[in-house]
Enzyme design. Structure first.
Site, PDB file in Angstrom:
ATOM      1  N   ARG A   8       6.231   4.333  -1.239  1.00 34.38           N
ATOM      2  CA  ARG A   8       6.664   3.795   0.121  1.00 34.38           C
ATOM      3  C   ARG A   8       8.071   4.411   0.248  1.00 34.38           C
ATOM      4  O   ARG A   8       8.512   4.473   1.454  1.00 34.38           O
ATOM      5  CB  ARG A   8       6.665   2.077  -0.067  1.00 34.38           C
ATOM      6  CG  ARG A   8       5.414   1.790   0.277  1.00 34.38           C
ATOM      7  CD  ARG A   8       4.811   0.557  -0.224  1.00 34.38           C
ATOM      8  NE  ARG A   8       5.670  -0.829   0.508  1.00 34.38           N
ATOM      9  CZ  ARG A   8       5.824  -1.836  -0.112  1.00 34.38           C
ATOM     10  NH1 ARG A   8       5.185  -2.088  -1.228  1.00 34.38           N
ATOM     11  NH2 ARG A   8       6.622  -2.789   0.601  1.00 34.38           N
ATOM     12  N   LYS A  14      13.899  -7.175   6.021  1.00 37.24           N
ATOM     13  CA  LYS A  14      13.535  -7.183   6.952  1.00 37.24           C
ATOM     14  C   LYS A  14      12.852  -8.362   7.555  1.00 37.24           C
ATOM     15  O   LYS A  14      13.216  -8.910   8.601  1.00 37.24           O
ATOM     16  CB  LYS A  14      12.855  -6.064   7.659  1.00 37.24           C
ATOM     17  CG  LYS A  14      13.726  -4.523   7.318  1.00 37.24           C
ATOM     18  CD  LYS A  14      12.980  -3.295   7.761  1.00 37.24           C
ATOM     19  CE  LYS A  14      11.478  -3.013   7.118  1.00 37.24           C
ATOM     20  NZ  LYS A  14      11.391  -2.717   5.484  1.00 37.24           N
ATOM     21  N   ARG A  54       1.521  -8.987  -2.204  1.00 30.45           N
ATOM     22  CA  ARG A  54       0.566  -7.927  -1.581  1.00 30.45           C
ATOM     23  C   ARG A  54      -0.023  -6.811  -2.607  1.00 30.45           C
ATOM     24  O   ARG A  54       0.630  -6.602  -3.379  1.00 30.45           O
ATOM     25  CB  ARG A  54       1.799  -7.339  -0.670  1.00 30.45           C
ATOM     26  CG  ARG A  54       1.769  -8.035   0.694  1.00 30.45           C
ATOM     27  CD  ARG A  54       3.147  -7.749   1.458  1.00 30.45           C
ATOM     28  NE  ARG A  54       3.379  -6.296   1.626  1.00 30.45           N
ATOM     29  CZ  ARG A  54       4.268  -5.902   2.228  1.00 30.45           C
ATOM     30  NH1 ARG A  54       5.033  -6.583   2.968  1.00 30.45           N
ATOM     31  NH2 ARG A  54       4.530  -4.665   2.264  1.00 30.45           N
ATOM     32  N   ARG A  71       8.412 -10.701  -4.760  1.00 30.53           N
ATOM     33  CA  ARG A  71       7.902 -11.233  -3.695  1.00 30.53           C
ATOM     34  C   ARG A  71       6.427 -11.904  -3.725  1.00 30.53           C
ATOM     35  O   ARG A  71       5.671 -11.404  -4.300  1.00 30.53           O
ATOM     36  CB  ARG A  71       8.000 -10.405  -2.720  1.00 30.53           C
ATOM     37  CG  ARG A  71       7.509 -10.866  -1.421  1.00 30.53           C
ATOM     38  CD  ARG A  71       7.464  -9.835  -0.073  1.00 30.53           C
ATOM     39  NE  ARG A  71       7.144  -8.399  -0.405  1.00 30.53           N
ATOM     40  CZ  ARG A  71       7.304  -7.386   0.463  1.00 30.53           C
ATOM     41  NH1 ARG A  71       7.985  -7.875   1.438  1.00 30.53           N
ATOM     42  NH2 ARG A  71       6.946  -6.328   0.193  1.00 30.53           N
ATOM     43  N   ARG A 116       9.202   3.791  12.595  1.00 30.59           N
ATOM     44  CA  ARG A 116       9.311   4.609  11.320  1.00 30.59           C
ATOM     45  C   ARG A 116       9.421   5.979  11.192  1.00 30.59           C
ATOM     46  O   ARG A 116       9.471   6.519  10.250  1.00 30.59           O
ATOM     47  CB  ARG A 116       8.198   3.987  10.290  1.00 30.59           C
ATOM     48  CG  ARG A 116       8.574   2.717   9.578  1.00 30.59           C
ATOM     49  CD  ARG A 116       7.066   2.315   8.907  1.00 30.59           C
ATOM     50  NE  ARG A 116       7.210   1.798   7.513  1.00 30.59           N
ATOM     51  CZ  ARG A 116       7.106   0.506   7.527  1.00 30.59           C
ATOM     52  NH1 ARG A 116       6.974  -0.304   8.290  1.00 30.59           N
ATOM     53  NH2 ARG A 116       7.366   0.050   6.025  1.00 30.59           N
TER      54      ARG A 116
END
Ligand code: AP5
Length: 219
Positions: free
Chosen positions: A172, A14, A161, A127, A88
């Site tokens: 998550r 996203k 992160r 990431r 969400r």
């Protein structure tokens, strides 16, 4: 105005696609994840409250995120918005509908980015992000051209992160399937849902999104 929602599980791409849409279409990216990460470094009471919730992989309460979006919609001037990671929950979706209606705007498209769980683990574990400009990289699929240096702004502040670990990711994903995936039915029923293959490479996903936007605008 062009207002779109990018909907998908953690790591679906996203943020990566939102940044391209900012560049290519001049839209403004409203990422509740980025706003919350900013809040947690600000040292405010709200920041302290959300930090622990995010690290666990749980969702922050609706009132906090709706408040953040409301504030941005009041102050930002734009040709349109990309809602990245918001809404969400069904309550957030209702709130967004009401906020847009109040300001005489509407949604053009809700784009579901479909990716399987196995790919998500790989994407999340590889990431890293530029702490200065926010550019998103991946160890294997999108490394920086020069190791340790951001391609976009030249910063060496490249970060991983706190919630990008196996345990948080599991939570998550659980939150996504329990609370966010019902939004697919919600927007499908409203005739606003489009689905793209998020497993394709970054350019191919961008092309599919561009096609959806052209179709939605022409409809
Ligand atoms: P948030 O920051 O929104 O995280 P997320 O939804 O988990 O999504 P990610 O940012 O992890 O993934 P992404 O889909 O943007 O993927 P990316 O482009 O980076 O939320 C974090 C937390 O904040 C939540 O857990 C919650 O606590 C809280 N929160 C936020 N919003 C909230 C809300 N509305 N309500 C309540 N709580 C909220 O890509 C991932 C990696 O894959 C990158 O390395 C990238 O380079 C790579 N990649 C991307 N696309 C491709 C591709 N096509 N092929 C190969 N690699 C790719």
């Amino acid at each position: 105005m062009t207002n779109i929602i990018l909907l998908g599980p953690p790591g679906a791409g996203k943020g990566t696609q939102a940044r391209r849409l900012v560049e290519e279409r001049g839209l403004v990216q409203l990422s509740t994840g980025d706003m919350l990460r900013e809040a947690r470094t600000s040292g405010t009471e709200m920041g302290k409250k959300v930090a622990a919730v995010m690290d666990r992989g749980d969702l922050v309460t609706d009132d906090i995120v709706i408040g953040l979006i409301e504030e941005k919609l009041k102050t930002a001037r734009a040709k349109g918005f990309i809602f990245d990671g918001f809404p969400r929950t069904l309550a957030q979706a209702d709130a967004l509908g009401a906020l847009l209606k109040r300001s005489g705007q509407e949604l053009d498209a809700v784009i579901e980015m479909r990716v399987d769980d196995e790919a998500l683990v790989d994407r999340i574990s590889g990431r890293y992000t530029c702490g200065n400009c926010g550019e998103v990289y991946h160890d294997r699929t999108k490394p920086t051209a020069k190791p340790g240096v951001c391609d976009v702004c030249g910063s060496t502040d490249l970060r991983r992160r706190a919630d990008d670990n196996a345990e948080s990711l599991k939570q998550r994903l659980m939150e996504y399937y329990k609370k966010t995936s019902p939004l697919m039915g919600y927007y499908y029923a409203a005739g606003e849902l489009f689905t793209v293959d998020g497993l394709a490479d970054i350019d191919a996903v961008a092309k599919s999104i561009a096609d959806v936007l052209d179709r939605a605008k022409g409809a």
